[in-house]
Write a protein that holds these residues in place. Structure first.
Motif, PDB file in Angstrom:
ATOM      1  N   MET A   1     -25.052  23.716  -6.535  1.00 52.60           N
ATOM      2  CA  MET A   1     -26.374  23.191  -6.796  1.00 52.60           C
ATOM      3  C   MET A   1     -26.253  21.687  -6.997  1.00 52.60           C
ATOM      4  O   MET A   1     -25.421  21.227  -7.783  1.00 52.60           O
ATOM      5  N   ILE A   2     -27.096  20.925  -6.279  1.00 52.91           N
ATOM      6  CA  ILE A   2     -27.011  19.468  -6.323  1.00 52.91           C
ATOM      7  C   ILE A   2     -28.360  18.888  -6.715  1.00 52.91           C
ATOM      8  O   ILE A   2     -29.280  18.831  -5.892  1.00 52.91           O
ATOM      9  N   PRO A   3     -28.525  18.450  -7.962  1.00 51.37           N
ATOM     10  CA  PRO A   3     -29.725  17.696  -8.325  1.00 51.37           C
ATOM     11  C   PRO A   3     -29.598  16.267  -7.813  1.00 51.37           C
ATOM     12  O   PRO A   3     -28.548  15.637  -7.972  1.00 51.37           O
ATOM     13  N   VAL A   4     -30.668  15.743  -7.198  1.00 49.70           N
ATOM     14  CA  VAL A   4     -30.592  14.447  -6.531  1.00 49.70           C
ATOM     15  C   VAL A   4     -31.762  13.571  -6.966  1.00 49.70           C
ATOM     16  O   VAL A   4     -32.919  13.997  -6.875  1.00 49.70           O
ATOM     17  N   TYR A   5     -31.462  12.356  -7.382  1.00 47.82           N
ATOM     18  CA  TYR A   5     -32.524  11.390  -7.668  1.00 47.82           C
ATOM     19  C   TYR A   5     -32.079  10.001  -7.244  1.00 47.82           C
ATOM     20  O   TYR A   5     -31.126   9.451  -7.793  1.00 47.82           O
TER      21      TYR A   5
ATOM     22  N   VAL B   1     -21.778  26.391  -8.892  1.00 47.73           N
ATOM     23  CA  VAL B   1     -21.092  25.159  -9.286  1.00 47.73           C
ATOM     24  C   VAL B   1     -22.116  24.026  -9.295  1.00 47.73           C
ATOM     25  O   VAL B   1     -22.903  23.889  -8.362  1.00 47.73           O
ATOM     26  N   ILE B   2     -22.098  23.209 -10.349  1.00 45.24           N
ATOM     27  CA  ILE B   2     -22.962  22.031 -10.425  1.00 45.24           C
ATOM     28  C   ILE B   2     -22.246  20.861  -9.766  1.00 45.24           C
ATOM     29  O   ILE B   2     -21.089  20.575 -10.067  1.00 45.24           O
ATOM     30  N   GLN B   3     -22.946  20.160  -8.873  1.00 43.20           N
ATOM     31  CA  GLN B   3     -22.394  18.987  -8.191  1.00 43.20           C
ATOM     32  C   GLN B   3     -23.362  17.822  -8.340  1.00 43.20           C
ATOM     33  O   GLN B   3     -24.526  17.922  -7.956  1.00 43.20           O
ATOM     34  N   ASP B   4     -22.918  16.708  -8.907  1.00 45.62           N
ATOM     35  CA  ASP B   4     -23.745  15.513  -8.946  1.00 45.62           C
ATOM     36  C   ASP B   4     -23.836  14.895  -7.552  1.00 45.62           C
ATOM     37  O   ASP B   4     -22.936  15.073  -6.715  1.00 45.62           O
ATOM     38  N   ALA B   5     -24.911  14.138  -7.329  1.00 44.66           N
ATOM     39  CA  ALA B   5     -25.157  13.567  -5.999  1.00 44.66           C
ATOM     40  C   ALA B   5     -24.565  12.173  -5.861  1.00 44.66           C
ATOM     41  O   ALA B   5     -25.164  11.282  -5.248  1.00 44.66           O
ATOM     42  N   ASP B   6     -23.406  11.968  -6.431  1.00 48.74           N
ATOM     43  CA  ASP B   6     -22.690  10.706  -6.289  1.00 48.74           C
ATOM     44  C   ASP B   6     -21.235  11.029  -5.957  1.00 48.74           C
ATOM     45  O   ASP B   6     -20.897  12.168  -5.651  1.00 48.74           O
ATOM     46  N   LEU B   7     -20.392  10.052  -6.023  1.00 50.40           N
ATOM     47  CA  LEU B   7     -18.997  10.263  -5.618  1.00 50.40           C
ATOM     48  C   LEU B   7     -18.034  10.186  -6.802  1.00 50.40           C
ATOM     49  O   LEU B   7     -16.854   9.899  -6.626  1.00 50.40           O
TER      50      LEU B   7
END
Length: 223
Positions: free
Chosen positions: A1-5, A81-87
């Motif tokens: 799951m990727i929350p994106v802002y 799995v939680i995934q941030d939308a950055d690197l």
């Protein structure tokens, strides 16, 4: 799951890395992105990325916690799995995160930056992370080193059973507190981490640390 802002400079590279990550044998991937009211072109990038990505567009920015709850409602897999939308985090660590769940050794796994490699984290952030992990050890008897890590993996049915109320970054302390109170043991695995700066788009603020501490204290005495 990727929350994106507002992650137009990074989201395509993140999705490429998520798709390329090697998973344990027999495991299929499902990518669910929630665009949390982005205004920088993120929406167009997500819409043009191609098949294999479930995308929800929220009309307004409501916060990471709300985006995670919206993504969770769209999950069909057995492990989340939680995934941030950055690197900052490396999807190459997925296999290490999900293996204890697949083997039946855990229902919840946290990727610890402090057991692995942690590059570029400023000392105030280290201090806050130390305080949060210490509170979890004291209040919930979970011997963990990294409460605020983005990389959290869950058996999906376990996460779905938690009545989440989070709106912003209080997802981490809320889910930690509520899982602990339900008797779930958090297993940690080492991961890789490279911090980015506010100039590179880092969004968490010092006030979020205060909210996280309060959330851990609050859910120690209430559901």
């Amino acid at each position: 799951m990727i929350p994106v802002y507002n992650e137009a400079p990074y989201i395509a590279a993140v999705l490429d890395a998520v798709r390329a990550a090697v998973l344990p044998p027999g495991v299929e991937r499902e990518i669910v992105c929630v665009n949390d009211g982005s205004s920088d072109g993120t929406r167009a990038i997500l819409d043009g990325y191609g098949r294999g990505v479930v995308v929800h567009h929220s009309p307004e920015n409501e916060g990471k916690g709300t985006a995670i709850r919206l993504a969770l409602a769209r999950v069909t897999g057995d492990v989340v799995v939680i995934q941030d939308a950055d690197l900052e985090y490396d999807p190459a660590d997925y296999a290490a995160l999900v293996t204890p769940i697949l083997d039946g050794r855990a229902t919840v796994v946290y990727g610890s930056r402090f057991l692995g490699t942690c590059e570029g984290m400023r000392w105030p952030n280290r201090l806050v992370n130390f305080v949060l992990a210490g509170l979890v050890r004291i209040l919930y008897r979970q011997p963990i080193t990294d409460e605020a890590t983005c990389y959290k993996a869950f058996r999906a049915d376990v996460l779905l059973s938690i009545p989440l109320r989070c709106e912003r970054f209080e997802f981490c302390p809320e889910v930690t507190a509520k899982l602990s109170r339900r008797g779930h043991r958090i297993v940690e695995v080492p991961i890789r981490y490279r911090a980015r700066t506010s100039n590179e788009g880092k969004k968490i603020r010092w006030t979020d640390a205060a909210v996280a501490i309060w959330t851990l204290l609050e859910y120690r005495v209430r559901e």
